[in-house]
Design a protein around this motif. Structure first.
Motif, PDB file in Angstrom:
ATOM      1  N   LEU A 169       0.852  -1.186   0.000  1.00 18.02           N
ATOM      2  CA  LEU A 169       0.000   0.000   0.000  1.00 18.02           C
ATOM      3  C   LEU A 169       0.889   1.237   0.000  1.00 18.02           C
ATOM      4  CD1 LEU A 169      -2.610  -1.120   2.692  1.00 18.02           C
ATOM      5  CD2 LEU A 169      -2.894  -1.126   0.213  1.00 18.02           C
ATOM      6  N   ASP A 170       0.831   1.989  -1.097  1.00 13.20           N
ATOM      7  CA  ASP A 170       1.679   3.167  -1.217  1.00 13.20           C
ATOM      8  C   ASP A 170       0.875   4.407  -0.843  1.00 13.20           C
ATOM      9  OD1 ASP A 170       3.672   4.918  -1.767  1.00 13.20           O
ATOM     10  OD2 ASP A 170       3.959   4.344  -3.862  1.00 13.20           O
ATOM     11  N   GLU A 171       1.046   4.861   0.371  1.00 11.32           N
ATOM     12  CA  GLU A 171       0.341   6.033   0.914  1.00 11.32           C
ATOM     13  C   GLU A 171      -1.170   5.975   0.702  1.00 11.32           C
ATOM     14  OE1 GLU A 171       2.049   9.781   0.642  1.00 11.32           O
ATOM     15  OE2 GLU A 171       4.111   9.037   0.594  1.00 11.32           O
ATOM     16  N   PRO A 172      -1.816   4.956   1.248  1.00 15.58           N
ATOM     17  CA  PRO A 172      -3.260   4.813   1.032  1.00 15.58           C
ATOM     18  C   PRO A 172      -4.084   5.912   1.724  1.00 15.58           C
ATOM     19  CG  PRO A 172      -2.507   3.234   2.654  1.00 15.58           C
ATOM     20  CD  PRO A 172      -1.277   3.879   2.088  1.00 15.58           C
ATOM     21  N   VAL A 198       1.124  -7.279   4.764  1.00 20.63           N
ATOM     22  CA  VAL A 198       1.000  -5.922   4.238  1.00 20.63           C
ATOM     23  C   VAL A 198       2.302  -5.144   4.403  1.00 20.63           C
ATOM     24  CG1 VAL A 198      -0.239  -3.726   4.410  1.00 20.63           C
ATOM     25  CG2 VAL A 198      -1.459  -5.871   4.804  1.00 20.63           C
ATOM     26  N   LEU A 199       2.730  -4.489   3.348  1.00 17.75           N
ATOM     27  CA  LEU A 199       3.802  -3.497   3.453  1.00 17.75           C
ATOM     28  C   LEU A 199       3.136  -2.144   3.272  1.00 17.75           C
ATOM     29  CD1 LEU A 199       6.804  -2.704   3.620  1.00 17.75           C
ATOM     30  CD2 LEU A 199       6.923  -2.958   1.153  1.00 17.75           C
ATOM     31  N   LEU A 200       3.137  -1.349   4.332  1.00 16.17           N
ATOM     32  CA  LEU A 200       2.391  -0.095   4.342  1.00 16.17           C
ATOM     33  C   LEU A 200       3.358   1.075   4.314  1.00 16.17           C
ATOM     34  CD1 LEU A 200      -0.232   1.587   4.832  1.00 16.17           C
ATOM     35  CD2 LEU A 200       0.181   1.262   7.276  1.00 16.17           C
ATOM     36  N   ILE A 201       3.265   1.851   3.239  1.00 13.18           N
ATOM     37  CA  ILE A 201       4.071   3.064   3.153  1.00 13.18           C
ATOM     38  C   ILE A 201       3.153   4.214   3.471  1.00 13.18           C
ATOM     39  CG2 ILE A 201       5.245   4.566   1.534  1.00 13.18           C
ATOM     40  CD1 ILE A 201       6.292   2.202   0.218  1.00 13.18           C
ATOM     41  N   GLU A 202       3.506   5.023   4.428  1.00 12.03           N
ATOM     42  CA  GLU A 202       2.553   6.042   4.819  1.00 12.03           C
ATOM     43  C   GLU A 202       3.242   7.232   5.461  1.00 12.03           C
ATOM     44  OE1 GLU A 202      -0.942   6.126   4.064  1.00 12.03           O
ATOM     45  OE2 GLU A 202      -0.153   8.074   4.647  1.00 12.03           O
ATOM     46  N   HIS A 203       2.692   8.401   5.169  1.00  7.00           N
ATOM     47  CA  HIS A 203       3.163   9.620   5.816  1.00  7.00           C
ATOM     48  C   HIS A 203       2.412   9.875   7.113  1.00  7.00           C
ATOM     49  CE1 HIS A 203       6.258  11.649   3.731  1.00  7.00           C
ATOM     50  NE2 HIS A 203       5.669  11.606   2.567  1.00  7.00           N
ATOM     51  N   HIS A 204       1.206   9.351   7.136  1.00  7.07           N
ATOM     52  CA  HIS A 204       0.334   9.619   8.275  1.00  7.07           C
ATOM     53  C   HIS A 204       0.811   8.777   9.452  1.00  7.07           C
ATOM     54  CE1 HIS A 204      -3.372   9.896  10.613  1.00  7.07           C
ATOM     55  NE2 HIS A 204      -3.574  11.002   9.926  1.00  7.07           N
ATOM     56  N   VAL A 205       1.586   9.399  10.356  1.00  2.00           N
ATOM     57  CA  VAL A 205       2.301   8.651  11.387  1.00  2.00           C
ATOM     58  C   VAL A 205       1.353   7.903  12.324  1.00  2.00           C
ATOM     59  CG1 VAL A 205       3.907   8.843  13.314  1.00  2.00           C
ATOM     60  CG2 VAL A 205       4.241  10.228  11.261  1.00  2.00           C
TER      61      VAL A 205
END
Lengths: 249, 303
Positions: A169-172, A198-205
């Protein structure tokens, strides 16, 4: 389940990803965070095979997949979403999931059935997925006409249509409001219950800290920390990367 | 009356040519090779009926297979390049086919004349229709039966998963790959189906004109092939048909009274049509409007 070994990707002189080792264990949610331009999305693109590695190995279920084309990796069970939504806007919501039924199991269907009408079970699967993402009432709309939040959900749903074992998931959560992020949180947890890694890429800490089992931190293409959410949060190197040296001191 | 029958025949054959480009265009590829496949179909079918004395329908079947196989073989190297490079590669292929037939001679003696392709002079005496007593009306009906069959097939394909996959590739190759679609296989399949349709079209063309030569299959014909689906819109097969009627029926025949000014107006009207309806004459919006018209009428008659 997925093992990146000394993976590097250089664009000319830019070392977008530089010797990263990363392991995603089966059934786990691994969060991947880092400042802008730290190489997170590049790692997703490398795992999907959108561009070739400069060096290193990508091992999935014991096999090196670094030379496989993208569609073959999807068949092996690796699906993704995009940071900037990439739906098929001129297809309907339903068709977006239909074309994405490309798991090895789905490929074994009778050739004509698969390419023409689709089996009953395949159709029911699409309906169920749409139901789960609260999109059933939009099934015949063109994907391009959906609201932003619906498009994000549809992209998530499309990725699940190929029955992945590993979901990238790239910045979902990009551009979502608090309520939508809450629902997303629930859906990601549900993925884990269903046995999807799941590999989760996210800015939302907050979201990452809440759902991830482990977190890896990238900066300038290198991994600078990895551990449980609490350990990463307390790590001075991570604070420095995000906030600068003065704040860490 | 025969003039109109002739015009309707032309429209039918050009619809087949346009539909062959339509298949390829659905996957987002602009191919100028369709005239080449059309030429292959024309020569193969012509040689089979004239030299081998085959009946027309099996000859058309073989010409479809040969053109389709050629398209498949051309697809492998050609579809590795994209956009303008593909246009250049397919133009090169089309010209290679044309020049092949410019040099190709294979004739047999039949009584006091020689039959078969004769290089630059072309291939004369493809007289299957007159020899078997077909009237212009018969020929017209036969052509339109084939066109209807091909259109029905493509209409059906459009509603299938295969059709959705073609459109997905046309819209966003990267996203298509990432959802597990083998885009190379999809593009080559589309190219092959396009080749089959062009082969049938070419085979019919050879028989109603009775005389084919290499100059007929040049870049101009390839441009027409691709112009029909672009002008007509890709939302369904009727767009291509509408565009063929517009170009062949209206622009070419309808404006004949304007003499040499016709060509100038021809280009101008196409540009105008593309500006007024950028997604084609028959785009998704127009289809929706038609559907509403149809369904509201039906409801009224129900009530």
């Amino acid at each position: 389940m997925l093992d990146l070994q000394a993976v590097s990707k250089h664009f000319g002189g830019v070392r977008a990803v530089d010797g990263v080792d990363l392991t995603v264990a089966r059934g786990q949610i691994l969060g991947l965070i880092g400042p802008n331009g730290s190489g997170k999305s590049t790692i997703v693109n490398l795992i999907c095979g959108l561009f070739p590695l400069t060096s290193g190995r990508i091992v999935y279920n014991g096999a090196d997949i670094a030379d496989l084309p993208p569609h073959a990796r999807v068949t092996m069970g690796i699906a993704r979403t995009f940071q900037n939504i990439r739906l098929f806007g001129q297809l309907t919501v339903w068709q977006n999931l239909w074309v994405a039924q490309n798991s090895s199991e789905q490929r074994k269907q009778n050739f004509l059935k698969r390419w023409l009408g689709g089996s009953r079970s395949a159709r029911e699967e699409i309906d169920r997925t749409l139901e789960f993402f609260d999109l059933a009432h939009k099934r015949d709309e063109l994907a391009g006409n959906l609201a932003f939040g619906e498009q994000r959900r549809l992209e998530f749903a499309r990725a699940l249509s190929a029955k992945p074992a590993l979901l990238l998931l790239d910045e979902p959560a990009a551009g979502m409001n608090a309520e939508e992020i809450d629902q997303l949180d629930g859906r990601i947890r549900r993925m884990r219950q269903d046995g999807i890694t799941v590999l989760l890429i996210e800015h939302h800490v907050e979201l990452v800290m809440s759902v991830a089992d482990r977190i890896a931190v990238l900066n300038f293409g290198q991994k600078i920390a990895e551990g449980t959410p609490a350990a990463v949060q307390a790590n001075p190197v991570v604070r420095e990367a995000y906030l600068g040296t003065a704040a860490a001191a | 009356m025969d003039f109109y029958f002739g015009l309707i025949q032309i429209i039918g054959v050009h619809t087949l040519l346009g539909l062959s480009a339509y298949c390829v265009l659905l996957t987002g590829q602009v191919s100028l090779a369709q005239a080449g496949f059309f030429a292959i179909g024309a020569y193969v079918a012509g040689m089979l009926t004239v030299i081998a004395q085959w009946p027309l329908v099996p000859a058309l079947g073989v010409s479809a297979l040969v053109a389709g196989a050629t398209a498949c073989a051309v697809g492998f190297p050609a579809l590795r390049v994209k956009g303008l490079m593909l246009v250049v590669a397919t133009v090169a292929f089309g010209e290679a086919v044309r020049l092949f037939f410019f040099n190709f001679t294979y004739q047999v003696q039949a009584g006091n004349i020689r039959l078969g392709p004769h290089g630059g002079e072309g291939f004369r005496q493809i007289r299957y229709f007159p020899e078997n007593g077909w009237t212009t009306l018969d020929v017209m009906l036969f052509i339109w039966a084939v066109v209807a069959l091909v259109m029905a097939g493509l209409w059906w394909l459009n509603r299938s998963r295969a059709g959705a996959v073609l459109r997905a590739v046309g819209e966003d190759e990267l996203a298509a790959q990432s959802t597990g679609i083998n885009i190379t296989a999809v593009k080559i399949s589309a190219m092959t189906v396009g080749g089959v349709i062009a082969g049938i079209g070419g085979g019919i063309f050879a028989h109603y004109t009775t005389h084919i030569e290499h100059v007929q299959f040049g870049v101009v014909l390839a441009t027409f092939a691709i112009a029909y689906p672009i002008l007509g819109g890709l939302s369904n097969v009727f767009g291509t048909l509408l565009a063929v009627i517009f170009i062949q029926g209206f622009l070419i025949e309808g404006l004949r009274f304007m003499g040499d000014w016709r060509n100038l107006l021809f280009g101008g009207l196409i540009v105008l049509a593309m500006n007024v309806r950028p997604r084609g004459l028959l785009d998704a919006g127009a289809m929706l409007a038609l559907k509403r018209l149809f369904f509201s009428r039906k409801e009224r008659s129900d009530a």
